[in-house]
Scaffold this motif. Sequence first.
Motif, mmCIF file in Angstrom:
data_model
loop_
_atom_site.group_PDB
_atom_site.id
_atom_site.type_symbol
_atom_site.label_atom_id
_atom_site.label_comp_id
_atom_site.label_asym_id
_atom_site.label_seq_id
_atom_site.Cartn_x
_atom_site.Cartn_y
_atom_site.Cartn_z
ATOM 1 N N ALA A 1 0.850 -1.188 0.000
ATOM 2 C CA ALA A 1 0.000 0.000 0.000
ATOM 3 C C ALA A 1 0.884 1.236 0.000
ATOM 4 N N SER A 2 0.434 2.262 -0.697
ATOM 5 C CA SER A 2 1.215 3.500 -0.776
ATOM 6 C C SER A 2 0.285 4.669 -1.075
ATOM 7 N N VAL A 3 0.662 5.838 -0.584
ATOM 8 C CA VAL A 3 -0.091 7.063 -0.854
ATOM 9 C C VAL A 3 0.886 8.123 -1.364
ATOM 10 N N ALA A 4 0.538 8.757 -2.466
ATOM 11 C CA ALA A 4 1.365 9.825 -3.031
ATOM 12 C C ALA A 4 0.554 11.124 -3.057
ATOM 13 N N ILE A 5 1.254 12.252 -3.027
ATOM 14 C CA ILE A 5 0.579 13.552 -2.968
ATOM 15 C C ILE A 5 1.034 14.441 -4.121
ATOM 16 N N ALA A 6 0.066 15.131 -4.712
ATOM 17 C CA ALA A 6 0.365 16.160 -5.709
ATOM 18 C C ALA A 6 -0.283 17.461 -5.232
ATOM 19 N N ARG A 7 0.425 18.556 -5.392
ATOM 20 C CA ARG A 7 -0.099 19.859 -4.978
ATOM 21 C C ARG A 7 -0.374 20.695 -6.223
ATOM 22 N N MET A 8 -1.613 21.147 -6.330
ATOM 23 C CA MET A 8 -2.091 21.795 -7.552
ATOM 24 C C MET A 8 -2.536 23.227 -7.253
ATOM 25 N N THR A 9 -1.984 24.189 -7.969
ATOM 26 C CA THR A 9 -2.385 25.583 -7.794
ATOM 27 C C THR A 9 -3.217 26.018 -8.990
ATOM 28 N N MET A 10 -4.486 26.323 -8.716
ATOM 29 C CA MET A 10 -5.403 26.717 -9.783
ATOM 30 C C MET A 10 -5.349 28.227 -10.011
ATOM 31 N N ARG A 11 -5.474 28.625 -11.257
ATOM 32 C CA ARG A 11 -5.506 30.042 -11.608
ATOM 33 C C ARG A 11 -6.726 30.715 -10.991
ATOM 34 N N ARG A 12 -6.643 32.019 -10.878
ATOM 35 C CA ARG A 12 -7.840 32.787 -10.533
ATOM 36 C C ARG A 12 -8.781 32.733 -11.734
ATOM 37 N N LEU A 13 -10.031 32.438 -11.480
ATOM 38 C CA LEU A 13 -10.991 32.278 -12.570
ATOM 39 C C LEU A 13 -12.215 33.147 -12.316
ATOM 40 N N GLY A 14 -12.638 33.861 -13.365
ATOM 41 C CA GLY A 14 -13.876 34.621 -13.289
ATOM 42 C C GLY A 14 -15.045 33.759 -13.738
ATOM 43 N N GLU A 15 -16.259 34.269 -13.559
ATOM 44 C CA GLU A 15 -17.450 33.515 -13.946
ATOM 45 C C GLU A 15 -17.483 33.218 -15.442
ATOM 46 N N THR A 16 -16.992 34.149 -16.251
ATOM 47 C CA THR A 16 -16.982 33.938 -17.696
ATOM 48 C C THR A 16 -16.075 32.778 -18.068
ATOM 49 N N GLU A 17 -14.906 32.710 -17.412
ATOM 50 C CA GLU A 17 -13.962 31.616 -17.680
ATOM 51 C C GLU A 17 -14.501 30.278 -17.192
ATOM 52 N N ILE A 18 -15.128 30.297 -16.035
ATOM 53 C CA ILE A 18 -15.711 29.059 -15.503
ATOM 54 C C ILE A 18 -16.813 28.551 -16.422
ATOM 55 N N ASP A 19 -17.666 29.447 -16.882
ATOM 56 C CA ASP A 19 -18.741 29.056 -17.803
ATOM 57 C C ASP A 19 -18.178 28.507 -19.103
ATOM 58 N N ALA A 20 -17.150 29.165 -19.626
ATOM 59 C CA ALA A 20 -16.551 28.711 -20.890
ATOM 60 C C ALA A 20 -15.947 27.318 -20.729
ATOM 61 N N TYR A 21 -15.275 27.096 -19.607
ATOM 62 C CA TYR A 21 -14.681 25.783 -19.351
ATOM 63 C C TYR A 21 -15.759 24.712 -19.219
ATOM 64 N N LEU A 22 -16.796 25.005 -18.435
ATOM 65 C CA LEU A 22 -17.867 24.033 -18.233
ATOM 66 C C LEU A 22 -18.589 23.712 -19.539
ATOM 67 N N ASN A 23 -18.783 24.720 -20.368
ATOM 68 C CA ASN A 23 -19.428 24.503 -21.674
ATOM 69 C C ASN A 23 -18.589 23.582 -22.543
ATOM 70 N N ALA A 24 -17.282 23.811 -22.530
ATOM 71 C CA ALA A 24 -16.387 23.024 -23.382
ATOM 72 C C ALA A 24 -16.195 21.602 -22.851
ATOM 73 N N ALA A 25 -16.097 21.451 -21.530
ATOM 74 C CA ALA A 25 -15.825 20.144 -20.936
ATOM 75 C C ALA A 25 -17.055 19.247 -20.900
ATOM 76 N N GLY A 26 -18.235 19.829 -20.794
ATOM 77 C CA GLY A 26 -19.462 19.038 -20.809
ATOM 78 C C GLY A 26 -19.592 18.101 -19.614
ATOM 79 N N GLU A 27 -20.151 16.918 -19.868
ATOM 80 C CA GLU A 27 -20.426 15.959 -18.799
ATOM 81 C C GLU A 27 -19.157 15.437 -18.118
ATOM 82 N N ALA A 28 -18.006 15.600 -18.754
ATOM 83 C CA ALA A 28 -16.756 15.092 -18.187
ATOM 84 C C ALA A 28 -16.457 15.698 -16.821
#
Length: 202
Positions: free
Chosen positions: A127-154
């Motif tokens: 058994a083993s556990v590994a860690i990744a640290r992820m820094t997300m960009r600042r996102l506005g509502e327009t960017e979030i909507d655009a991403y969600l539209n493009a990504a769809g059900e995924a």
Amino acid sequence: MTLWRGKHPLILASQSRARQTLLAGAGIDFEAVPAEIDERAVQQSSRLSAPGDVAALLAREKALSVSSRQPGKFVIGADQTLALGKRLFTKPDGREQAAEQLRALAGHRHELYSAVAVAFDDKILFASVAIARMTMRRLGETEIDAYLNAAGEAVTSSVGAYQLEGLGVHLFEHIEGDHFTILGLPLLQLLSFLRSERLLAV
């Protein structure tokens, strides 16, 4: 060409396409068999709250669940949790919850805990556990909507509403950790164990 030297194919207790792709790319013969466990019930009954502990527990339980039905075979269980401070995230139920998760993660660093466990005849061998640290960009509502539209059900198939191997890569400004951990399988640690069992040609 396969590098697998086991008597039987490896069993992956997961339907995750990302994990299946990683094993196939590593030249390992495997079969995917879903683990029949209620993840949230297992977590709640354990009373564990630390994200790494939760991921490790679920990986073990998945491996053991399938191992009981696959005698004489090596079975991999894997799980991943996402933590922003003390808050644990689960897969979003739909677009609205996906947007809420992205708003919470945007502009902050979160941690992915990826756990793997290997069972054989109802016993955990590794058994083993590994860690990744992820820094997300600042996102506005327009960017979030655009991403969600493009990504769809995924967006509902991954905790945090992103898949780094796809459109989710646009959401990040900095990443610490290996690609395999981010995709939900600490592959280097797993391969090291399999090699120690003389199950790999390389």
